[in-house]
Design a protein around this motif. Structure first.
Motif, PDB file in Angstrom:
ATOM      1  N   PHE A   1     -22.575 144.698  64.062  1.00 23.76           N
ATOM      2  CA  PHE A   1     -22.074 145.694  63.113  1.00 23.76           C
ATOM      3  C   PHE A   1     -22.096 145.184  61.677  1.00 23.76           C
ATOM      4  N   ARG A   2     -22.924 144.192  61.371  1.00 19.63           N
ATOM      5  CA  ARG A   2     -22.840 143.593  60.037  1.00 19.63           C
ATOM      6  C   ARG A   2     -24.180 143.052  59.569  1.00 19.63           C
ATOM      7  N   MET A   3     -24.222 142.780  58.270  1.00 17.63           N
ATOM      8  CA  MET A   3     -25.406 142.230  57.629  1.00 17.63           C
ATOM      9  C   MET A   3     -24.989 141.112  56.676  1.00 17.63           C
ATOM     10  N   LEU A   4     -25.887 140.139  56.484  1.00 18.60           N
ATOM     11  CA  LEU A   4     -25.737 139.134  55.444  1.00 18.60           C
ATOM     12  C   LEU A   4     -27.051 139.055  54.677  1.00 18.60           C
TER      13      LEU A   4
ATOM     14  N   MET B   1     -29.665 135.705  48.672  1.00 25.42           N
ATOM     15  CA  MET B   1     -30.329 135.975  47.407  1.00 25.42           C
ATOM     16  C   MET B   1     -31.277 134.832  47.040  1.00 25.42           C
ATOM     17  N   THR B   2     -32.169 135.088  46.120  1.00 25.60           N
ATOM     18  CA  THR B   2     -33.148 134.077  45.736  1.00 25.60           C
ATOM     19  C   THR B   2     -32.507 132.877  45.058  1.00 25.60           C
ATOM     20  N   ASP B   3     -31.287 133.012  44.544  1.00 20.19           N
ATOM     21  CA  ASP B   3     -30.602 131.869  43.937  1.00 20.19           C
ATOM     22  C   ASP B   3     -29.770 131.088  44.948  1.00 20.19           C
ATOM     23  N   GLY B   4     -29.831 131.469  46.243  1.00 26.58           N
ATOM     24  CA  GLY B   4     -29.114 130.753  47.281  1.00 26.58           C
ATOM     25  C   GLY B   4     -27.712 131.246  47.546  1.00 26.58           C
ATOM     26  N   SER B   5     -27.260 132.265  46.811  1.00 28.77           N
ATOM     27  CA  SER B   5     -25.970 132.876  47.126  1.00 28.77           C
ATOM     28  C   SER B   5     -26.151 133.832  48.302  1.00 28.77           C
ATOM     29  N   ALA B   6     -25.031 134.235  48.924  1.00 26.07           N
ATOM     30  CA  ALA B   6     -25.090 135.141  50.072  1.00 26.07           C
ATOM     31  C   ALA B   6     -24.040 136.227  49.914  1.00 26.07           C
ATOM     32  N   TYR B   7     -24.369 137.437  50.392  1.00 27.34           N
ATOM     33  CA  TYR B   7     -23.480 138.589  50.288  1.00 27.34           C
ATOM     34  C   TYR B   7     -23.405 139.287  51.633  1.00 27.34           C
ATOM     35  N   ALA B   8     -22.232 139.883  51.909  1.00 26.75           N
ATOM     36  CA  ALA B   8     -21.958 140.501  53.201  1.00 26.75           C
ATOM     37  C   ALA B   8     -21.874 142.013  53.093  1.00 26.75           C
ATOM     38  N   LEU B   9     -22.285 142.690  54.165  1.00 24.40           N
ATOM     39  CA  LEU B   9     -22.135 144.134  54.343  1.00 24.40           C
ATOM     40  C   LEU B   9     -21.635 144.397  55.753  1.00 24.40           C
ATOM     41  N   GLY B  10     -20.934 145.537  55.937  1.00 24.81           N
ATOM     42  CA  GLY B  10     -20.541 145.954  57.272  1.00 24.81           C
ATOM     43  C   GLY B  10     -19.216 145.382  57.717  1.00 24.81           C
ATOM     44  N   ALA B  11     -19.093 145.161  59.020  1.00 24.12           N
ATOM     45  CA  ALA B  11     -17.836 144.699  59.615  1.00 24.12           C
ATOM     46  C   ALA B  11     -17.592 143.225  59.287  1.00 24.12           C
ATOM     47  N   ASN B  12     -16.351 142.789  59.544  1.00 23.52           N
ATOM     48  CA  ASN B  12     -15.973 141.403  59.238  1.00 23.52           C
ATOM     49  C   ASN B  12     -14.952 140.903  60.263  1.00 23.52           C
ATOM     50  N   THR B  13     -15.236 141.139  61.538  1.00 28.86           N
ATOM     51  CA  THR B  13     -14.319 140.728  62.596  1.00 28.86           C
ATOM     52  C   THR B  13     -14.052 139.227  62.531  1.00 28.86           C
TER      53      THR B  13
ATOM     54  N   GLN C   1     -17.795 136.971  58.253  1.00 29.84           N
ATOM     55  CA  GLN C   1     -18.718 137.129  57.131  1.00 29.84           C
ATOM     56  C   GLN C   1     -18.523 136.047  56.070  1.00 29.84           C
ATOM     57  N   GLY C   2     -17.442 135.287  56.173  1.00 31.04           N
ATOM     58  CA  GLY C   2     -17.261 134.159  55.273  1.00 31.04           C
ATOM     59  C   GLY C   2     -16.918 134.530  53.849  1.00 31.04           C
ATOM     60  N   ILE C   3     -16.254 135.672  53.661  1.00 31.72           N
ATOM     61  CA  ILE C   3     -15.952 136.121  52.297  1.00 31.72           C
ATOM     62  C   ILE C   3     -14.559 135.683  51.842  1.00 31.72           C
ATOM     63  N   GLY C   4     -13.901 134.823  52.635  1.00 28.54           N
ATOM     64  CA  GLY C   4     -12.602 134.302  52.254  1.00 28.54           C
ATOM     65  C   GLY C   4     -11.430 135.127  52.724  1.00 28.54           C
TER      66      GLY C   4
ATOM     67  N   THR D   1     -12.916 144.169  55.176  1.00 25.28           N
ATOM     68  CA  THR D   1     -14.188 144.727  55.610  1.00 25.28           C
ATOM     69  C   THR D   1     -15.042 145.127  54.421  1.00 25.28           C
ATOM     70  N   PRO D   2     -16.225 144.526  54.220  1.00 23.72           N
ATOM     71  CA  PRO D   2     -17.076 144.909  53.091  1.00 23.72           C
ATOM     72  C   PRO D   2     -17.615 146.327  53.200  1.00 23.72           C
ATOM     73  N   GLY D   3     -17.915 146.772  54.445  1.00 24.27           N
ATOM     74  CA  GLY D   3     -18.476 148.104  54.613  1.00 24.27           C
ATOM     75  C   GLY D   3     -19.789 148.249  53.875  1.00 24.27           C
ATOM     76  N   ALA D   4     -19.888 149.275  53.038  1.00 23.91           N
ATOM     77  CA  ALA D   4     -21.132 149.566  52.323  1.00 23.91           C
ATOM     78  C   ALA D   4     -21.255 148.807  51.005  1.00 23.91           C
ATOM     79  N   THR D   5     -20.247 147.993  50.668  1.00 13.90           N
ATOM     80  CA  THR D   5     -20.234 147.302  49.377  1.00 13.90           C
ATOM     81  C   THR D   5     -20.511 145.818  49.571  1.00 13.90           C
ATOM     82  N   LEU D   6     -21.496 145.296  48.865  1.00 13.69           N
ATOM     83  CA  LEU D   6     -21.835 143.884  48.982  1.00 13.69           C
ATOM     84  C   LEU D   6     -20.676 143.008  48.511  1.00 13.69           C
ATOM     85  N   ALA D   7     -20.244 142.079  49.364  1.00 13.72           N
ATOM     86  CA  ALA D   7     -19.145 141.168  49.046  1.00 13.72           C
ATOM     87  C   ALA D   7     -19.667 139.742  49.097  1.00 13.72           C
TER      88      ALA D   7
END
Length: 680
Positions: A568-571, A574-586, A590-593, A597-603
């Motif tokens: 239920f999620r995406m990661l 980015m080309t600079d080596g950062s990462a962003y999460a979408l979707g669920a965060n059970t 997702q490692g966003i701290g 739940t990020p849902g449709a918004t990149l976190a």
């Protein structure tokens, strides 16, 4: 240092290339005992070199008689009798000496042998007074040491059995010659003539490391094993002392000799001593490990020392992390030793609770859970040790460059170097085509698709639909779709989707320039070569909210390099080596701290400052992040020990470093939260 490492690697390769190894037969004789396994390994490699040793029988002196008694001060001749389990006079070494470097060695063709009696052979040799005088110099009034040992080839010696032949002057001018059966001596001359009863095995540790200082100082090697066997019967020798001496910079990791460089161990009931060493400094430590025994030994046989790059941890009930620990969790990474021919990994993947990997030659292997034949070995039997993945009886799947990962579906997919897609397991939603029938062997299902080009990657989602990134820059999905992940503008039935459909951004408009893609329960995503992110399917799980691929806005200044989609999620990396999460965060996976739940918004994923993420792999509610430095970080539910720190429990929403012994080049997680890293 680089030149040294390169030289050692070449030496190791030469040693391995020259070796021909055979099983050790019982009652081996002579130089056949001297087949030696030696190699060196460096540069962040795991390696293992089992040492098999055979004991040499120590003879027992049963009689020692002299002549010439009563001859004042004159040297005496001597007859020595001894027993041994060995049956060859040529294997006997009898030496006489007075001073260092001056030795008379008994000719073996004059050693008489009788027997056996009660399993022992009796040997007799007579040295005359004149030949002792001639070889050792004027001996009036001297004491001569006599020592007998057994030998193998030209190098190995057993411990010696010794006696002293004394010549002196008695009162009244009478001479005497005695042979002391009760006294054991060590003579310098004999020591100089007898080679040490040991053999060196080169070992090494990582020459470079990006680990933090606390870990650099305690880099572990694999477990080494010394096995002692009887030289005649080939039986293991239990309860025998073995002294192990490590080179400078290495120490035993634990036990009685922890942090020491030398220790005397006792072989187990199976004749073995296992030990693991650590480096005591950040600079590389490399050199010989010396193995000594009071019972002299020689190498009988062994396997070539080989680089073993795979380590595993996490869920382990079906042997996902090794057959030695079939518990719910292995909480720290261990090498997968059960097939030493696997010295590299071209690809790693997983399916449900199954771990899959392609070796250095592209041949595929699997281990763990095997319901519906998802390992593809022709059975549905769980495999606690690695087995070959097959296309039919005895035919291994080869030339594999990519293996799908992380699905909850009882299906597995892979891609070969020609762009062909392979699959095994269940075929729900007809994702493998209508012609597919599960045989529990791997089948080339791309033959069932209408593919405009070969595949680069393939992933199967939890429903059983297969998404492929093609080498012409397009992406396609095979199988039924009720949620929009196939990007066709509407739901797709199994019959219509079975042959595969190219993903669309609008009616009649295929996506182009795709470099990466993934598919989950209800959504899918691709990244294009120019750094744009497109998603399809359910918005709450990162999708576009439509049945087409739609571009998703990225944070200011960011361009996408790769997208990973599971469950239920995406990661997005980015080309600079950062990462962003979408979707669920059970469980904060997702490692966003946080567990928000990020849902449709990149976190943004919370990583250490300066960290460059190059890859991500997802389990059910866990994630591993691979950094450019080779470090691996974990986030999510730690119920199977995914953090690798020796314990289970807790939710980890800010990624923590997994304490691997060396840096990694690839990582993979299964849906059941087993983990494999490929060390580099």
């Amino acid at each position: 240092m680089k030149a040294l490492r390169r030289f050692l690697v070449l030496v190791a390769a030469a040693c391995l290339a020259a070796m021909t190894l055979t099983a050790s037969p019982a009652a081996v004789r002579g130089d056949a005992l001297l087949g030696i396994t030696e190699a060196a390994w460096v540069d962040a490699q795991y390696a293992r070199g089992p040492v098999e040793a055979g004991t040499l029988d120590v003879p027992v002196i049963t009689a020692c008689t002299t002549e010439n008694e009563g001859m004042n001060g004159a040297m005496s001749g001597v007859t020595l009798t001894w027993t041994s389990v060995l049956d060859d006079p040529a294997r006997m070494l009898l030496a006489f000496s007075v001073t260092a470097g001056v030795v008379f060695e008994a000719p073996t063709d004059r050693i008489a042998m009788t027997g056996p009696a009660a399993g022992l052979y009796t040997f007799t040799f007579t040295a005359t007074a004149s030949e002792l005088d001639a070889a050792l110099g004027p001996l009036a009034g001297a004491s001569v040491g006599a020592a007998v040992s057994t030998r193998a080839g030209t190098e190995w010696r057993s411990d010696v059995a010794t006696r002293t032949v004394s010549v002196g002057t008695l009162s009244g001018g009478l001479g005497s010659a005695t042979c002391d059966l009760g006294h054991t001596i060590t003579l310098t001359g004999l020591t100089a003539a007898t080679l040490p009863i040991s053999r060196v095995i080169p070992v090494g540790t990582s020459a470079t490391s990006s680990l933090p200082p606390a870990l650099q100082d305690r880099r572990r090697t694999p477990v080494y094993t010394v096995t002692v066997r009887d030289i005649t019967t080939n039986a293991v020798v239990p309860n025998a002392p073995v002294t192990i001496v490590l080179p400078d910079g290495l120490a035993f990791e634990s036990g009685t000799f922890a942090d020491l460089g030398e220790g005397t161990f006792t072989t187990s009931a199976t004749g073995t001593v296992d030990f693991r060493v650590v480096a005591d400094r950040s600079e590389p430590a490399q050199g010989p490990v010396r193995v000594e025994s009071p019972r002299a030994f020689t190498i009988l046989s062994g396997q070539p020392v080989t680089s073993v790059p795979l380590v595993a941890w996490g869920y382990s009930v079906q042997g996902q992390t090794g057959s030695d620990n079939l518990t719910a969790a292995r909480t720290s990474a261990v090498p997968l030793w059960d097939n030493l021919s696997i010295t590299g990994a071209a690809a790693v993947g997983s399916s449900y609770a199954t771990m899959l990997y392609a070796d250095q030659n592209g041949n595929m292997w699997g281990r763990g859970y095997n319901a519906s034949g998802i390992i593809g070995d022709g059975t549905a039997t769980d495999r606690t040790s690695v087995v070959a993945a097959l296309t039919g009886p005895g035919v291994q799947v080869g030339n594999i460059t990519h293996i799908g990962t992380g699905t909850e579906q009882l299906s597995s997919v892979a891609v070969d170097a020609s762009g062909g897609v392979w699959a095994t397991g269940d075929n729900e939603l007809s994702g493998f085509g209508t012609a597919y029938t599960n045989t529990r062997y791997w089948q080339r299902v791309s033959n069932n698709y209408a593919m405009p080009a070969g595949a680069l990657t393939a992933e199967v989602n939890p429903w059983g639909a297969v998404m492929m990134v093609l080498n012409n820059g397009q992406a396609m999905v095979a199988g039924a779709d009720s949620y929009g992940y196939s990007a066709q503008g509407a739901a797709v039935g199994a019959a219509a989707g079975a042959a595969g459909l190219v993903m669309l951004t609008a009616p009649g408009t295929p996506i182009t320039g795709v470099s990466s893609g993934g598919i989950g329960w209800y959504s899918s995503a691709v990244v294009t070569e120019d750094g744009r992110l497109y998603t399809a399917g359910t918005a709450a799980y990162g999708g576009s909210g439509t049945f087409y691929l739609a571009e998703k806005a990225l944070p200011a200044g960011k361009t996408a390099a790769k997208v990973i989609v599971r469950q239920f999620r995406m990661l997005v990396i980015m080309t600079d080596g950062s990462a962003y999460a979408l979707g669920a965060n059970t469980s904060g996976a997702q490692g966003i701290g946080s567990t928000a739940t990020p849902g449709a918004t990149l976190a943004p994923v919370v990583m250490p400052e300066g960290a460059v993420v190059t890859d991500v792999t997802m389990g059910n509610d866990t994630t591993l992040f691979l950094l450019e430095s080779g470090a691996v970080y974990f986030a999510g539910l730690n119920d199977t020990g995914g953090a690798g720190a020796g314990a289970t429990g807790g939710v980890i929403s800010t990624p923590v470093r997994v304490p691997l012994a060396h840096t990694a080049t690839k990582v993979v997680a299964s849906w059941y939260d087993s983990f494999i890293a490929v060390l580099g």
